[in-house]
Design a protein around this motif. Structure first.
Motif, short mmCIF file in Angstrom:
data_model
loop_
_atom_site.label_atom_id
_atom_site.label_comp_id
_atom_site.label_asym_id
_atom_site.label_seq_id
_atom_site.Cartn_x
_atom_site.Cartn_y
_atom_site.Cartn_z
N ILE A 28 0.86 -1.18 0.00
CA ILE A 28 0.00 0.00 0.00
C ILE A 28 0.90 1.23 0.00
O ILE A 28 1.80 1.34 0.84
CB ILE A 28 -0.92 0.03 1.24
N PRO A 29 0.70 2.15 -0.93
CA PRO A 29 1.52 3.37 -0.94
C PRO A 29 1.42 4.12 0.37
O PRO A 29 0.34 4.18 0.99
CB PRO A 29 0.94 4.18 -2.10
N LEU A 30 2.53 4.69 0.79
CA LEU A 30 2.59 5.38 2.08
C LEU A 30 1.55 6.50 2.21
O LEU A 30 0.89 6.60 3.25
CB LEU A 30 4.01 5.92 2.31
N PRO A 31 1.36 7.39 1.20
CA PRO A 31 0.35 8.44 1.36
C PRO A 31 -1.05 7.90 1.61
O PRO A 31 -1.80 8.45 2.43
CB PRO A 31 0.42 9.20 0.03
N ASP A 127 1.11 16.98 -7.35
CA ASP A 127 1.82 16.73 -6.10
C ASP A 127 2.91 15.69 -6.32
O ASP A 127 2.62 14.50 -6.49
CB ASP A 127 0.84 16.26 -5.03
N ALA A 128 4.18 16.13 -6.32
CA ALA A 128 5.30 15.20 -6.52
C ALA A 128 5.51 14.31 -5.30
O ALA A 128 6.00 13.19 -5.42
CB ALA A 128 6.57 15.99 -6.80
N VAL A 129 5.13 14.79 -4.09
CA VAL A 129 5.29 14.00 -2.87
C VAL A 129 4.39 12.77 -2.93
O VAL A 129 4.81 11.65 -2.62
CB VAL A 129 4.95 14.85 -1.63
N ALA A 130 3.12 12.97 -3.34
CA ALA A 130 2.20 11.83 -3.46
C ALA A 130 2.69 10.85 -4.52
O ALA A 130 2.58 9.63 -4.35
CB ALA A 130 0.81 12.33 -3.81
N LEU A 131 3.26 11.38 -5.60
CA LEU A 131 3.78 10.52 -6.66
C LEU A 131 4.90 9.63 -6.15
O LEU A 131 4.94 8.43 -6.42
CB LEU A 131 4.26 11.37 -7.83
N PHE A 366 -0.84 10.18 -15.91
CA PHE A 366 -1.32 9.60 -14.66
C PHE A 366 -0.46 10.02 -13.46
O PHE A 366 -0.90 9.89 -12.31
CB PHE A 366 -1.36 8.08 -14.77
N ALA A 367 0.77 10.49 -13.73
CA ALA A 367 1.62 10.98 -12.64
C ALA A 367 1.17 12.35 -12.13
O ALA A 367 1.68 12.82 -11.11
CB ALA A 367 3.07 11.07 -13.11
N GLY A 368 0.21 12.97 -12.82
CA GLY A 368 -0.32 14.26 -12.36
C GLY A 368 -1.30 14.07 -11.23
O GLY A 368 -2.51 14.38 -11.34
N ILE A 369 -0.82 13.59 -10.09
CA ILE A 369 -1.66 13.28 -8.93
C ILE A 369 -1.90 14.55 -8.12
O ILE A 369 -1.00 15.38 -7.95
CB ILE A 369 -0.98 12.20 -8.07
N ARG A 370 -3.10 14.70 -7.63
CA ARG A 370 -3.44 15.87 -6.80
C ARG A 370 -3.24 15.51 -5.33
O ARG A 370 -3.41 14.34 -4.94
CB ARG A 370 -4.90 16.28 -7.04
N ILE A 404 -8.74 14.17 -5.35
CA ILE A 404 -7.46 13.79 -4.71
C ILE A 404 -7.40 12.28 -4.50
O ILE A 404 -6.44 11.61 -4.88
CB ILE A 404 -7.28 14.53 -3.36
N LEU A 405 -8.45 11.72 -3.88
CA LEU A 405 -8.47 10.29 -3.58
C LEU A 405 -8.50 9.46 -4.87
O LEU A 405 -7.80 8.44 -4.97
CB LEU A 405 -9.68 9.95 -2.70
N LEU A 406 -9.30 9.89 -5.83
CA LEU A 406 -9.40 9.14 -7.08
C LEU A 406 -8.08 9.15 -7.83
O LEU A 406 -7.67 8.13 -8.40
CB LEU A 406 -10.52 9.72 -7.94
N SER A 407 -7.40 10.30 -7.85
CA SER A 407 -6.11 10.37 -8.54
C SER A 407 -5.07 9.47 -7.88
O SER A 407 -4.24 8.85 -8.56
CB SER A 407 -5.61 11.82 -8.60
N LEU A 408 -5.13 9.38 -6.55
CA LEU A 408 -4.22 8.48 -5.84
C LEU A 408 -4.51 7.02 -6.18
O LEU A 408 -3.60 6.24 -6.48
CB LEU A 408 -4.35 8.70 -4.33
N ILE A 409 -5.79 6.65 -6.15
CA ILE A 409 -6.17 5.26 -6.41
C ILE A 409 -5.85 4.87 -7.85
O ILE A 409 -5.28 3.79 -8.11
CB ILE A 409 -7.67 5.05 -6.10
N ILE A 410 -6.20 5.73 -8.81
CA ILE A 410 -5.91 5.45 -10.21
C ILE A 410 -4.41 5.36 -10.45
O ILE A 410 -3.92 4.50 -11.19
CB ILE A 410 -6.54 6.52 -11.12
N GLY A 411 -3.65 6.26 -9.79
CA GLY A 411 -2.19 6.22 -9.91
C GLY A 411 -1.62 4.92 -9.38
O GLY A 411 -0.69 4.34 -9.96
N ILE A 412 -2.16 4.45 -8.26
CA ILE A 412 -1.71 3.19 -7.66
C ILE A 412 -1.94 2.02 -8.61
O ILE A 412 -1.12 1.10 -8.72
CB ILE A 412 -2.44 2.95 -6.32
N ILE A 413 -3.05 2.05 -9.33
CA ILE A 413 -3.40 0.95 -10.22
C ILE A 413 -2.61 0.99 -11.52
O ILE A 413 -2.02 -0.01 -11.95
CB ILE A 413 -4.92 0.96 -10.52
N PHE A 414 -2.58 2.17 -12.17
CA PHE A 414 -2.09 2.24 -13.54
C PHE A 414 -0.59 2.53 -13.65
O PHE A 414 0.05 2.05 -14.59
CB PHE A 414 -2.88 3.31 -14.32
N LEU A 415 -0.02 3.33 -12.76
CA LEU A 415 1.40 3.68 -12.90
C LEU A 415 2.32 2.46 -12.83
O LEU A 415 3.21 2.31 -13.68
CB LEU A 415 1.80 4.72 -11.86
#
Length: 548
Positions: A28-31, A127-131, A366-370, A404-415
């Motif tokens: 699970i990603p830390l953020p 947000d580069a930190v979330a990425l 997809f790296a453009g996470i909020r 914010i939450l959706l971008s994190l979840i989609i990033g976790i799946i697709f990146l």
């Protein structure tokens, strides 16, 4: 006492989040873990509620984090990629604010244009930190990650500046037209950058004076360094320019100047360790604070949606999905357009986008996470506008949080899927570059040693035995020659260095155990033990860092 307990609890949660993510059988990603822990703390059973003050949040967390990112950003690479960064951090932000803003205005019937533009403004920063919490930055090709980091540094400021301009236009404190907005944006942005540079210049002058007066007082010098991003931010905000850009430019200035290079060794060592710790704590607290707000945001939005017959709560969830798809589509289209423009019209000085494959454009999209700036921005929207409630504010907060939450979840799946199979050659390139630099520096050092040997041998005041001098110089030169030989025999160098590092670390561990044994036998004092262990820690940190 309650505030102190809350700070301790949040710090504990940040520490535990890293441990939990490591011991779980699945990744699970830390953020996301930190957001979950924050939401768990705010659940009615625990009842930890913190009144979120967006202005205090921006002042406390954002300046040091952006200052640190600016410090680590090489100015030459930043300027080299300036066309790409400007196209994403400024031009794409403008297009996002206008395009997504009018889409929101058209899509949600009861929302005003000011509210729609405000929401689009807070959704524009990435947000580069979330990425980095989702995928290790070393897994992303250098030509992508350098631009993403530069974009994240700058679009925080541009997004919040447009938010301020939209609210100011709604309040009637400035004329809402293109020319006035453009001039105000230039004033705020350039003023913020200059303020950060000037404040850092003043800090460097004062540091020299303090060093001259206090000597090697690393504690005082380190505290002043920690206060620098806050000083740059607050001064910039006080004079009406961008505090975020001031913190960024302050970090970039201090990273490229001689301030830290000429600072005492003790300050550099202490400062690096403290900044590493603060980065981890502040990054974690940002996402835990986001989690703490989730229950209240969701519950209040549901309650207000039930009271408002024109709003359907399921429609809000649908709006989140549509807006996120629109953001990603716009980002992908812009990157693809930049690639085509670069290939067709910029053949002599083409942008890096021209080298991107379709897969790499998808990765950059997809790296453009909020993240944190989006949350802080939307919560900073005032409750009232000209003594009336700000129109549709709870909808804006709900949609921004959902994106914010959706971008994190989609990033976790697709990146991870997109990065699968991509071979990163940057790590080997850096190792080769490091060995080359050490070899060149060793040649310069050897030349300096020959001059030193000649000067000491001809100096009658030194009274040094020539034979001893030759032996010492030869020993040091022998070690330096090894660096040059490593570069000349590069193929076997990396494997040899790894083997040597393992052997040295094994020897260090044996030395540490023996020091404790000597202290237990009372053959050395505790003060001697602490000094010896500190020296070993420095050596081990150097070996471990070179291995990363």
């Amino acid at each position: 006492m309650e505030i102190f307990f809350t700070i301790l609890l949040l710090t504990l949660m940040v520490s535990l989040s890293g441990v939990i993510t490591r011991i779980l059988p699945f990744q699970i990603p830390l953020p996301l873990m930190q957001i979950f822990l924050g939401a768990l703390l705010a659940w009615p059973h625990f009842g930890l509620h913190i009144n979120f003050n967006p202005e205090l949040f921006l002042v406390l967390f954002i300046p040091p984090l952006l200052f640190s990112d600016g410090w680590k950003t090489p100015i030459k690479e930043f300027l080299k990629n300036s066309k790409e960064i400007i196209s994403l951090a400024f031009i794409l932000v403008v297009i996002t604010v206008m395009g997504i803003g009018y889409l929101i205005y058209w899509m949600i019937p009861n929302i005003t244009l000011v509210s729609a533009l405000s929401l689009a403004a807070v959704l524009s920063p990435t947000d580069a930190v979330a990425l980095s919490g989702i995928v290790n930055e070393e897994r992303i090709p250098k030509k992508i990650i350098d631009i993403l980091q530069g974009e994240a540094l700058m679009n925080d400021a541009s997004g919040l500046v447009f938010l301020k301009l939209a609210i100011a236009g709604a309040m009637g404190t400035m004329k809402f037209n293109i020319s006035s907005i453009f001039l105000e944006f230039l004033k705020i942005s350039i003023g913020g950058l200059l303020t950060g540079i000037i404040v850092t210049w003043g800090y460097s002058k004062s540091l020299r004076i303090i060093t001259r007066w206090s000597g090697d007082d690393s504690a005082t010098q380190t505290i002043l360094l920690l206060l620098l991003p806050f000083a740059a931010y607050l001064i910039a905000e006080h004079i009406g320019v961008s505090g975020i850009l001031a913190a960024v430019s302050s970090g970039m200035t201090i990273g490229q100047s001689n301030i830290i290079r000429n600072a005492p060794l003790s300050m550099r060592l202490r400062g690096n360790s403290i900044w590493t710790m603060l980065e981890f704590i502040f990054n974690g607290m940002v996402f835990i604070m986001l989690g703490l707000q989730l229950p209240d945001i969701i519950s209040s939005s549901i309650i207000k949606a039930e009271l408002d017959p024109t709003i359907n709560i399921w429609k809000l969830f649908t709006d989140v999905i549509i807006i996120y798809i629109a953001l990603m589509t716009l980002r992908f289209s812009w990157l693809w357009l930049m690639k085509k423009i670069s290939l067709k019209f910029m053949k002599k000085r083409s942008m890096l986008f021209g080298e991107y494959t379709t897969k790499e454009i998808l990765i950059a999209s997809f790296a453009g996470i909020r993240g944190a700036i989006t949350l802080a921005g939307v919560l900073s929207i005032p409750m009232f506008l000209k003594h009336n409630p700000f129109p549709s504010r709870y909808q804006l907060v709900f949609i921004a949080t959902g994106v914010i939450l959706l971008s994190l979840i989609i990033g976790i799946i697709f990146l991870p899927l997109l990065l699968k199979g991509i071979i990163i050659s940057d790590r080997y390139f850096y190792q080769k570059e490091e060995i080359m630099a050490k070899a060149i520096a060793a040649e310069a050092a050897i030349e300096s040693l020959y001059k030193t040997e000649e000067r000491l041998a001809n100096n009658s005041k030194e009274n040094i035995d020539t034979q001893i001098l030759n032996e010492i110089i030869s020993l040091v030169i022998c070690n330096l020659r090894r660096r040059i030989d490593r570069y000349n025999n590069l193929e076997n160098t990396l494997s040899i260095e790894n083997l040597e590092r393992r052997i040295r670390l094994n020897a260090l561990h044996a030395e540490r155990s023996e020091y404790y044994h000597l202290r237990a036998q009372q053959k050395i004092s505790n003060e001697t033990l602490i000094k010896l262990l500190r020296d070993l820690d420095f050596l081990e940190a150097l070996l471990v860092e070179n291995n990363n």
